[in-house]
Design an enzyme around this catalytic site. Sequence first.
Site: not given
Length: 356
Positions: A38, A88, A90, A136-138, A161-162, A164-165, A216-218
Amino acid sequence: MTFSPASLAVTGGAGFIGSNFIHAFMANNPACRVVNLDSLTYAGNLKNLSALAGNPMYRFVKGDIGDAALVAEILAGEKIDAVVHFAAESHVDRSITGPEIFVRTNVLGSQVLLEESRKHWQSGAVPDFRFFQISTDEVYGSLGDTGYFTEETPLSPNSPYSASKAGADMLVRAYHETYGLPTLNTRCSNNYGPYHFPEKLIPLLIHNIINRKPLPVYGDGRNVRDWLHVLDHAQAIETILKEAVPGSVYNIGGNNEWKNIDIVNLVCDLLDGRLERDPGENRRLITFVKDRPGHDRRYAIDATRLKQDLGWVPSYTFESGISETIDWYLANQEWVNDVTSGSYREYYEIQYGGRQ
Ligand code: NAD
Ligand code: TYD
């Protein structure tokens, strides 16, 4: 036949899921040596693993997955039977403001690991080998009001992010198809549990509520995420590592969809009780903010393949998991304060004297 590694390399083991996995795996497999590689970015915290100090079956190496010479040295020197690759960048929001490091770590770093793994496996140094890509499911993109992601859903990532994954998942597939590297690839839904960095929704809510800060709620708060306890994820990974056929792809999830605003209300209400505040007091901290650009509307995982092939089902109910998680954060305020202040970085110097 069950695959029984004697020596495991875990990347990103100082992060949220990696550290939970190491604890769970080492408890279940005391005869297996675990080497944790790491680089200790802002998200890596050795305090997550302080209980393993002095354990001869555990070794920490501070280094980058993109350092081919270091990776080769670990694979050969430790006769590594399997690489379980968590390392990663993340956080989706960070990928929007700074995508470059996501490509460097998640795509290029993963390619270095794959390439060194291929050489190690082809050298015949170990009788059998697995490269396990934690994804990830993303990578599947976003769902409408209905339907589920299956392993056959085309990859259609929307955030840096998704993307790159997904790039790394594609390379994993290519290394299996081209070189026959024995790979495994899982795509899991959103995790929650102990050691979760408080930039992500659930630990951020708990931290902010305790400190009476805005929540904060987006957007409209009606985006849906499918939540799984991190130790259920760790157990699924262990099962797949030991039992799955090389080349397999598995979705991991627990059929636990929540609109963000409902999770926010739930955590507020549970903490009203725990903190002896008036009912509804914490909900007054909720603040709707500008939406995340490209914000995926809904994730929902179909994990039928994993249940049918390998019999894995989650053991936590969300009710017990979220309660335990809240209690963990309340009992570990020092951990939260350390990571929010950044002082955990000194821990490496104290424990390892600044050397590898
Ligand atoms: P995290 O951000 O908490 O931890 C990432 C770890 O990787 C940190 O310890 C960091 O120091 C390390 N790292 C980063 N760059 C590195 C590099 N170049 N070399 C070596 N180490 C490096 O992440 P997490 O939430 O524990 O996620 C772990 C993995 O699981 C990721 O691959 C992520 O995509 C995947 N995943 C996460 C979730 C989730 O809900 N958190 C869900 C599904 C899949
Ligand atoms: P997050 O924990 O960042 O995970 P991911 O984006 O990988 O799913 O966010 C979970 C959901 O919560 C997501 O829909 C974005 C939303 N969110 C907020 O509304 N407020 C916040 O402060 C954060 C961090 C996330």
